[in-house]
Scaffold this active site. Sequence first.
Site, mmCIF file in Angstrom:
data_model
loop_
_atom_site.group_PDB
_atom_site.id
_atom_site.type_symbol
_atom_site.label_atom_id
_atom_site.label_comp_id
_atom_site.label_asym_id
_atom_site.label_seq_id
_atom_site.Cartn_x
_atom_site.Cartn_y
_atom_site.Cartn_z
ATOM 1 N N ASP A 97 -8.045 5.291 -3.185
ATOM 2 C CA ASP A 97 -9.258 5.348 -2.375
ATOM 3 C C ASP A 97 -10.137 4.114 -2.487
ATOM 4 O O ASP A 97 -10.984 3.894 -1.648
ATOM 5 C CB ASP A 97 -10.097 6.558 -2.788
ATOM 6 N N ASP A 154 -3.871 6.684 -7.779
ATOM 7 C CA ASP A 154 -5.004 6.025 -8.399
ATOM 8 C C ASP A 154 -5.771 7.143 -9.111
ATOM 9 O O ASP A 154 -5.618 8.316 -8.785
ATOM 10 C CB ASP A 154 -5.864 5.388 -7.304
#
Lengths: 725, 52
Positions: A624, A446
């Site tokens: 996250d 990500d």
Amino acid sequence: MTASLTHPRPAACPACNAAPAAEALAAKPVDARLMLSLPGIHCAGCISGVERALEGVAGVRAARVNLTLKRAAVEAGPEITAGDLVAVLERAGYEAHELDPGVLAATEADKGARDLLMRLAVAGFAMMNVMLLSVAVWSGAEGVTRDLMHWVSAAIVLPAIVFTGQPFYVNAWSALRAGRLNMDVPITLAILLAVATSLYETIMSGEHAYFDAAIALTFFLLAGRYLDYRTRATARSAAQELAALEVPRAIRLRDGVEETVGIADLAPGDVVLVRPGGRIPVDGTVTQGKSEIDRALMTGESLPAYAGPGSAVSAGEVNLTGPLRVEVTAAGKDSSLHRIADLVAIAESGRSRYTSLADQAAKLYAPGVHIMAALAAVGWYLYTFDLRISLNIAAAVLIITCPCALGLAVPAVTTAASGRLFRKGMLIKDGTAMERLAEVDTVVFDKTGTLTLGIPQPVGLEGLSDAQARVALALAQGSSHPLAQALAAGLAGREAEALDGLREVPGYGVEAMWNATPVRLGRAAWVGAEAPDVTATFLQIGDAEPVALTFTDSLRPGAREALDGLKRAGLRVMLISGDTRGAVRRFADEIGIEEVLAEALPAEKAARIAALSEDGAKVLMVGDGLNDTAALAAAHVSISPASALDAARVASDMVLLGKDLSPIADAFDTAVKARKRIRENFSIATVYNIVAVPFAVAGFATPLAAALAMSASSITVSLNALRLK
Amino acid sequence: MDILVILIPVSLFLGALGLVGFFWLLRKGQFDDPDGDANRILRDDYDDHPKQ
């Protein structure tokens, strides 16, 4: 202990267990015992530094660092929050993270480990004594002396084995009741048969008694079980601790009166107040106030979005500049937070069940051993028509083949490997995560918050004229907006101009008068500029053309090392982000990732991972945000940084303890090595069995041979595992 | 071989003593923070609050 503290994975939605969590909080003693994770500490100086820093805080009564677990326990009055202490430690130069005070649950796990250790100690004591007594028998004691030795051994072993073998008996019994075979069934059978035939032999003053082998077997297996338990207990408590119980609360406005209530008590139509800096607790529509909201954790967008009356906001977003009144449209189970939790549940159910290497081995092993022992017994019975001899042979076969080394093969390696990773700053939450990590061939990252820190940094400030810089600094100092603060930090060292009438226009920016010229710092639309596709704020002095001040997100330390390491290992690296195409593309070029997917919604991320898995790829997901949780759960194995939202940390298999990303490459390396060691250990154990079994079946196995084979294989396997350090 | 009547109980007793000692240490929490204990002794400042 309430159910909330042991909550398993569904906690991907913090709102869902708000009510039990609130209960747990209410039950907490007033004398708050805070727990902090300190990933960076390593020496005596750190202990002193941390304890001194913590004890210097007014209200802290006592602080104690545990260097082994890299955490600190703090006794403090109720006015001290973990956040205060984290800030104090950061100032003192130590990275710190809050841990769930529900570590009480971890002491529960400690009890289990202590219980096993106790049994291990008793087994060790009994084994040493019996082995010493057996030396006499091995070296040729006969007649009454041998019987005496056997009787004393029996007196020691019988109570010891009843007590120490309990974990195996219980497991074997529950497996048999469910109609399955596991590793514990042959173990239990071997122990019981060995003790029973030995007792019979002793009564008949026979030559061979296997008391020493039976207790040695229990000892080695308990050692393996203890290591295994410790690894899994750390994993379990890590899941609980890091899933810091963020009790979601909201400020409800009723007839103009503010009251703090749990999310569960909100109903659509209620109006809640969200202060600047607060997380929006529900889905809703803004009724009053103007502000900017940070959606990074929900969508991965790095650019704050405008919010004013009529804007829709969703739970999990952060309100930045001005107070907002939000009318609730969906709370609790219906909110977008909960929809993400549903996505996680779906993703998890789609994840193929992983059979660990140990289970695979047990599946082959358990039936094989039974068949062999039974065949040996039947064969010898047919040959001699002597039940005593055939049972003796069967016991010898079971003891020699007993999975001593197999029982140690996996736990010894995983303990060594997870210890090594823990020292590097990575916690493994799931027992099989290491084995799964070793299979990975594709890594998906990500962007916002994972590869980057999610903290903007101004670029190109040298291009500003001195006057512009000084005005910009003065304006930026007047706002708590993250971009303004980043700008103020970037311009620190310059002198700020004196401004009059500085005021923040929530949702837009700050404006003031500078020597009778209006100056503004804020959003593109507000100063009449074209909005670029990069994070930027605009400075306008008087009627002059607005100047764009652009920001870039700083790279997380270790990100480059992690990427290089993974690429060197020959893995395919991809970037999936919810951020805008331009921002993602530019970032990917900069860091050197070729495959990119931008503007991905949470469901798309999970779907992309699922598609990759369907094509046969084993995906490691590193993320996250809330928008990553479904993807984290769908991936073959997943990692999240300590700064991730608790939902993401709960959904992932491993958690980084510090800011640094570089342990990821190490982790992959270690996992591959660990898998190799496990395989080697299985081979070693198998070779021992192949060599020893013919002797046992042929009836040549003596208690001495059994003791030697067992100890030698167990020790070789443990030593091989230790090479991983 | 009569000596065995004394020697075996004596060796068992000594072994049991070690076992009891281990249990005592375990209960006292001596194995809770081995790294920390190893390092604490190297600190310059006196430990005013030894763990109870």
